[in-house]
Design a protein around this motif. Structure first.
Motif, PDB file in Angstrom:
ATOM      1  N   SER A   1      -4.493   7.493   0.271  1.00 45.36           N
ATOM      2  CA  SER A   1      -3.755   7.544  -0.994  1.00 45.36           C
ATOM      3  C   SER A   1      -2.675   8.622  -0.964  1.00 45.36           C
ATOM      4  O   SER A   1      -1.575   8.419  -1.477  1.00 45.36           O
ATOM      5  CB  SER A   1      -4.706   7.776  -2.162  1.00 45.36           C
TER       6      SER A   1
ATOM      7  N   TYR B   1       4.083  -1.214 -10.719  1.00 44.40           N
ATOM      8  CA  TYR B   1       3.093  -0.243 -11.183  1.00 44.40           C
ATOM      9  C   TYR B   1       3.536   1.178 -10.838  1.00 44.40           C
ATOM     10  O   TYR B   1       3.483   2.083 -11.680  1.00 44.40           O
ATOM     11  CB  TYR B   1       1.738  -0.577 -10.548  1.00 44.40           C
TER      12      TYR B   1
ATOM     13  N   THR C   1      -6.179   5.844  -8.340  1.00 44.01           N
ATOM     14  CA  THR C   1      -6.195   4.390  -8.187  1.00 44.01           C
ATOM     15  C   THR C   1      -6.921   3.980  -6.924  1.00 44.01           C
ATOM     16  O   THR C   1      -7.777   3.089  -6.954  1.00 44.01           O
ATOM     17  CB  THR C   1      -4.751   3.844  -8.166  1.00 44.01           C
ATOM     18  N   TYR C   2      -6.611   4.628  -5.808  1.00 45.69           N
ATOM     19  CA  TYR C   2      -7.277   4.278  -4.553  1.00 45.69           C
ATOM     20  C   TYR C   2      -8.762   4.640  -4.578  1.00 45.69           C
ATOM     21  O   TYR C   2      -9.589   3.907  -4.039  1.00 45.69           O
ATOM     22  CB  TYR C   2      -6.579   4.941  -3.363  1.00 45.69           C
TER      23      TYR C   2
ATOM     24  N   VAL D   1      -2.032   9.930  -9.731  1.00 40.08           N
ATOM     25  CA  VAL D   1      -2.365   8.581 -10.205  1.00 40.08           C
ATOM     26  C   VAL D   1      -2.676   7.655  -9.038  1.00 40.08           C
ATOM     27  O   VAL D   1      -3.622   6.856  -9.106  1.00 40.08           O
ATOM     28  CB  VAL D   1      -1.221   8.021 -11.090  1.00 40.08           C
TER      29      VAL D   1
END
Length: 130
Positions: free
Chosen positions: A50, A114, A29-30, A25
């Motif tokens: 990441s 998050y 995201t990155y 994840v």
């Protein structure tokens, strides 16, 4: 002969496998942030960064899942409130005061929340479906 109960085996699996959801994840995201940032970036560098942050996140996530997550799950189960929403809410609820206690700014506190929601989701998925 089975030494541990099903609940104990599920708790152990959730603690050891759940935080691993942080790695894919965080990588996605990155990559998403790099693609929509507008400036050209090297995708290999983004994946490397990441993975670096994911590994640091795992160093923090495993003790947090063990010392904060397991008691939270046991309390939620005892009071018959064990569902996905309450697990994620308890993970975020633990992350906010801890982040604020260490003097982390607001945007980083949101990022920590998050990450806590990701780890709580991973633990819930492992606990529920393994």
């Amino acid at each position: 002969m089975k030494t541990f109960s099903i609940t104990t085996r599920k708790n152990v699996a959730a603690v050891f496998l759940g935080p691993l959801l942080l790695v894919p994840v965080m990588t996605l995201t990155y990559v998403f942030l790099a693609l929509f940032n507008g400036s050209p970036t090297n995708l290999i560098d983004v994946v490397g960064v990441s993975l670096f942050f994911s590994l640091w996140g795992l160093i923090i996530a495993y003790p947090a899942a063990l010392f904060l997550g397991v008691p939270s799950i046991l309390l939620l189960k005892r009071y018959k409130k064990l569902n996905y929403f309450s697990v994620v809410l308890s993970g975020v609820a633990w992350s906010i005061p801890i982040a604020l206690n260490f003097g982390i700014d607001t945007s980083s506190t949101i990022f920590v929340s998050y990450c806590a929601a990701i780890v709580a989701t991973g633990c819930w998925l492992v606990y529920r479906y393994v």
